[in-house]
Design an enzyme around this catalytic site. Structure first.
Site: not given
Length: 727
Positions: A416, A445, A463, A465, A467, A550, A596
């Site tokens: 993000c 991570r 991900q 991902d 946004h 979320k 997200h």
RNA sequence: GCCACCUUAGCUCAGUGGUAGAGCGAUGCUUUCGUAAAGCAUAGGUCGUGGGUUCAAAUCCCACAGGUGGCCCCA
């Protein structure tokens, strides 16, 4: 007393009755099979007096088929009682074998039960047979479970006397929770003593007899399976004419309920042992958590164990190895996945599928690097909040420029911040919104080593991902569209067992960033959308991301562990931290809202679940090898090459088996690799310019011209598998 | 990270103090075959790594690495 039965009929009694009494009045066979009850929807001992007017349902042991298996569905309530009781039996067995064992907590689970036990020396699977043998004895003795209750002051005194701090703690919690009494369950009828006068007493003792842990009650106090201890005496004096020898007697502080006696336990197994902590606190005392399971019949237990074995064969780690999908290599590093060609093919197809869908739905693709300067994450809040879960910073010195300062970078734990900086690189008008930036973004991570697991929990993952930057007015529409996207994706793959979790913040925790009012607003909006969409969901306090609430989509893997795949998160905080803006219709700057979202969650975890979901047999559109051509001997290799080329030209993922094996062996290999279609080609086929189709599930489908197979396979793809080749 | 257990050939595994084994796979040869494994032969291992005990260690002990099951954690 008015008892309302499930069929609506009412039975009246002018005396105290137990559920068993009621069952007897209904019929002897019901009474025979009864092992428990549900009183006002609460589980209840079959032999315990009913509390007054109530709704009552009798829980019976299941009827068995000829093969010994439970007829129809398992009754979860019956299994709950059985397993709860088996947990007691196991705990007693362990205490007999290891007298120093201190019990803590032993609940039933979905597929069994466990008991947390404090032991001086750890036990291992080698000890299971001993424990099981001891359990078998207790079951063979067919001992009754007897309940007694003490008012809380007396009860607290009793647990204090026993001196087990865990049970004292359990009792305190029960009392703090408003319990007026504490209850115990004695496994087996207590030792009897009789006085010359004819009075008979039960001699109750917790574990081996000591001077402080015993009391006596008249035997008349036992009604059903409940011992009325209101007239208990610490000591009984006088002349005893008849006294059973002191014997081991076992009891456990427990809310209950239980099955009537240990003989109900038809089949059981101690399955594993692991460690746990008191109250789940790492710094607290450590327990051995002994797991087991129980069923009403041996056949049910065997079926369950078989199912576990089959599940193990479906495990993505097993299939990933067998099918050559991925490998995690020690030399590369823990939790770092190497996607092999076959797995890489599936991943590419997954990405193509999703990317097509995203572009169609108004997303734009972006790319960002794997690292970023530490200040970026300080601004976003990741660094201070979750420093321990990140790879340590990479320190760089600017030798060339000679400015002398150190620069620090970290591997990005999330995409993000990068996407926010893309948004911030241009001015935005409200007319531009929503802006939807998507990326298959790889993040790193530093998960604890003990947490890593195959492809479901890794240290580097990608991900799917995106946004979404939008105005406040657009939030609900955009949020709803993303939830629908996730549902669409799950539907495509046929995931049925998905639960939706609304993850909220825990107001008591300080790990969240942002003003409480914004959190309240975001949580309210998510809840509203889910309700408008009429989806069923559960709320989970404390599961929110640190920047916002979320909606998570949870699925189970084959061994029953739950994993979050898709997620949609609403975020008022990061736009604030990065001070991003758009110009509104009023010609003034405003703060956009961020969403997200990741339908797959991560490619790795999604792939893992997908492998297990399909047991490695991917549908035609996702299959790394859709077709394999199998010449019946090397004489037909040339024709095989022609067929292979034709299919490849038609866009299929196809291979030719050029080995010298017999066709049976080639089939075995292709079947094991879960190739969708095998095309057997020999003289007859070459003469007819045909292929003999074999499907991995439906076997030999006969011979068709090459082009006919191409058309049929294309049709299977075009209809998303509704029209299969050969039908 | 914590606790327990595990680590032997590419894969799956046997081997409890006395000269490293099997099946599959690989390679070679023979067979040229019609729907879930043809036959024979060969190669392949300092038994996870390092240290220790012992006349002798895959086997016993210690440390480390990796894995598995849990716990804690999970952006």
């Amino acid at each position: 007393m008015q008892i309302t039965l499930p069929d609506g009929s009412v039975k009246s009694y002018d005396r105290s009755v137990t559920a068993l009494d009621v069952a007897r009045d209904i019929g002897p066979r019901l009474a025979e099979a009864a092992i428990g009850a549900k009183v006002n929807d609460q589980l209840w001992d079959i032999n315990r007096p009913l509390p007054g007017d109530c709704k009552l349902a009798i829980i019976t042991r299941p009827r068995l088929e000829k093969d010994g298996k439970t007829k129809g569905e398992h009754n979860p309530d019956a299994l709950y009682l059985l397993r709860h009781s088996t947990a007691h039996v196991m705990a007693e067995a362990i205490q007999r074998l290891y007298p120093a064992a201190k019990l803590a907590y032993g609940p039933p689970l979905e597929n069994g039960f466990y008991y947390d036990i404090s032991l001086e020396a750890p036990i291992s699977s080698e000890d299971f047979p001993k424990i099981e043998a001891e359990m078998a004895k207790i079951i063979a003795e067919n001992r009754q479970f007897i309940r007694y209750e003490l008012p809380t002051p007396d009860g607290m005194k009793r647990v204090a006397t026993e001196g087990n701090k865990y049970k004292i703690d359990n009792a305190k919690r029960a009392v703090d929770g408003g319990a007026a009494t504490l209850s115990w369950y004695v496994t087996g009828e207590p030792r009897r003593i009789r006085k010359a006068s004819g009075e008979e007493f039960f001699f109750i003792t917790a574990g081996p007899v000591t001077s402080t842990n015993t009391f006596c009650v008249p035997t008349s106090a036992l009604q059903g399976s409940v011992l009325d201890v209101s007239k208990k005496q610490e000591h009984v004096s006088g002349d005893f004419v008849d006294q059973e020898a002191p014997h081991w007697q076992w009891e456990d502080l427990c809310m209950g309920p239980h099955v009537p006696n240990t003989g109900v336990i038809g089949a059981f197994k101690v399955t594993s042992v692991a460690s746990s902590h008191w109250h789940g606190n790492v710094d607290s005392d450590r327990f051995q958590r002994v797991y087991g399971t129980a069923f009403f019949s041996k056949a049910d237990l065997d079926a369950h164990l078989n199912q576990l074995d089959e599940a193990k064969q479906r495990d993505h780690r097993v299939i990933g190895q067998k099918l050559g999908l991925f490998v995690i290599d020690e030399m590369v590093g823990q939790g770092l996945v190497l996607w092999k060609p076959r797995g890489g093919m599936v991943r590419t197809l997954l990405q193509e599928f999703l990317q097509r869908e995203l572009l169609h739905r108004g997303y734009d693709m972006v790319f960002t690097p794997h690292i970023g300067k530490i200040d970026l994450y300080k601004t976003s809040g990741h660094y201070p909040y979750y420093a321990e879960a990140q790879f340590p910073p990479i320190k760089m010195r600017d030798h060339v420029g000679g400015t002398g300062g150190d620069e620090e970078y970290i591997l990005k734990p999330m995409n993000c911040p990068h996407h926010i900086r893309i948004y911030a690189s241009d001015p935005h008008s409200y007319r531009d919104l929503p802006v939807r930036l998507a990326e298959f973004g790889t993040v790193y991570r530093f998960e604890q080593s003990g947490e890593l697991s195959g492809m479901t929990r890794v240290r580097g993952f990608t991900q799917d991902d995106a946004h979404i930057f939008c105005t406040q007015d657009q939030v609900k529409h955009e949020f709803r569209a993303t939830v629908e996207l996730v549902q669409f994706v799950f539907d495509v793959f046929g995931f049925k067992d998905v639960s939706i979790r609304l993850s909220l913040r825990d107001p008591a925790s300080d790990k969240y960033t942002g003003a409480p009012e914004l959190w309240d607003q975001a949580e309210r909006e998510l809840r509203e959308v889910l309700q408008e969409m009429k989806v069923s969901y559960t709320e989970a306090k404390g599961e929110a991301a640190f920047y916002g609430p979320k909606t998570d989509f949870i699925v189970k893997d084959v061994i029953g562990r739950k994993w979050q795949l898709g997620t949609v998160q609403l975020d008022y905080n990061l736009p604030e931290r990065f001070k991003i803006e758009y110009i509104g219709a009023d010609n003034k700057p405003h703060r956009p809202v961020m969403i997200h979202r990741a339908p797959f969650g991560s490619m790795e975890r999604f792939m893992a679940i997908l492998i297990e979901h399909y047991a490695g047999a991917f549908p035609l559109w996702l299959s790394p090898e859709q077709v394999r051509v199998l010449p019946i001997s090397e004489k037909f290799t040339a024709y095989g090459q022609k067929v292979t080329q034709a299919l490849s030209d038609a866009g299929f993922r196809v291979r030719l088996d050029e080995s010298g094996d017999r066709v049976q062996a080639k089939i075995k290999v292709a079947q094991d690799l879960k190739v969708n279609y095998m095309l057997v080609v020999g003289g007859k086929d070459e003469a007819a310019q045909a292929v003999s189709i074999r499907c991995r599930t439906r076997g030999d489908l006969g011979a068709v011209p090459i082009q006919a197979f191409v058309d049929k396979a294309k049709n299977e793809l075009a209809t998303n598998g509704r029209d299969l080749v050969g039908l």
